[in-house]
Design a protein around this motif. Structure first.
Motif, short mmCIF file in Angstrom:
data_model
loop_
_atom_site.label_atom_id
_atom_site.label_comp_id
_atom_site.label_asym_id
_atom_site.label_seq_id
_atom_site.Cartn_x
_atom_site.Cartn_y
_atom_site.Cartn_z
N TRP A 15 -1.31 14.40 24.23
CA TRP A 15 -0.07 13.68 23.24
C TRP A 15 0.30 12.59 23.92
O TRP A 15 1.07 12.80 24.94
N VAL A 16 0.26 11.11 23.02
CA VAL A 16 0.63 9.90 23.65
C VAL A 16 1.33 9.29 22.33
O VAL A 16 0.98 9.24 21.34
N ALA A 60 3.00 4.65 17.26
CA ALA A 60 1.66 5.42 16.83
C ALA A 60 1.62 6.62 17.61
O ALA A 60 1.82 6.74 18.97
N LEU A 61 1.40 7.86 17.00
CA LEU A 61 1.46 9.15 17.77
C LEU A 61 -0.02 9.40 17.80
O LEU A 61 -0.74 9.86 16.87
N TRP A 62 -0.51 9.68 19.24
CA TRP A 62 -2.23 10.13 19.27
C TRP A 62 -1.95 11.24 19.96
O TRP A 62 -1.16 11.65 20.52
N GLY A 63 -2.99 12.28 19.39
CA GLY A 63 -3.00 13.36 20.10
C GLY A 63 -4.52 14.08 19.78
O GLY A 63 -5.33 13.51 19.22
N HIS A 70 -7.07 11.75 17.74
CA HIS A 70 -6.75 11.65 16.44
C HIS A 70 -5.49 10.78 16.42
O HIS A 70 -4.37 10.99 17.30
N LEU A 71 -5.36 9.68 15.53
CA LEU A 71 -4.15 8.90 15.29
C LEU A 71 -3.19 9.81 14.21
O LEU A 71 -3.72 9.95 12.96
N PHE A 72 -2.13 10.21 14.66
CA PHE A 72 -1.48 10.99 13.53
C PHE A 72 -0.15 10.13 13.28
O PHE A 72 -0.12 9.20 13.49
#
Length: 159
Positions: A15-16, A60-63, A70-72
């Protein structure tokens, strides 16, 4: 306003939260963790801080999803995720602004240390490790915390 395209974070999926910096037209990692909740908590705190300065926030929330990046959709405002610290660590309701600022700075130092540990490849921390990080965040000033995080990042080879 349309969000500028956000690059995928390097390394293995985790999670980033990536924050866009309009002045440099670049993206920077704001928080990262193997768990989603701490990242959402950090996004909420950082969003609140930036908006308090009168600036707009682009996140931008990546996970991970099915073992890949995946870009959430990024959460808006304060996330409803649980805080990494216990309620005993937080000031009582109605506490003054100086207490809130001190708490925010401690949380920021904690995030910097966690990011440094993550860049060093240390993702799976024990409860004892978490307590050690919280103690360091409480005791050290921000320049020292940043220096320690830099050492950790260099030791990890900038993963």
């Amino acid at each position: 306003m349309q969000r500028p395209p956000c690059p995928r974070p390097p390394g293995l999926p985790r999670w980033v939260a990536m924050f866009h910096q309009p002045a440099q037209d670049s993206w920077t990692v704001g928080a990262e963790s193997p768990e989603r909740a701490p990242v959402l908590y950090a996004v909420g705190d950082m969003t609140q801080t930036v908006r308090a300065r009168g600036e707009e926030v682009t996140v931008a929330l990546w996970g991970p999803k099915d073992g890949a990046w995946h870009l959430f959709d990024a959460p808006a405002g304060r996330a409803s995720a649980p805080a990494p610290a216990t309620s005993a660590d937080r000031p009582a309701p109605g506490a003054g602004e100086p207490a809130k600022l001190a708490e925010r700075m401690t949380d920021r130092r904690h995030q910097v240390l966690m990011a440094g540990l993550s860049k060093a490849g240390l993702y799976d921390l024990s409860a004892e490790d978490g307590e050690a990080v919280r103690t360091m965040a409480d005791l050290l000033d921000e320049p020292t915390v940043r220096r320690v995080a830099h050492w950790l990042s260099a030791a990890g080879g900038g993963r």
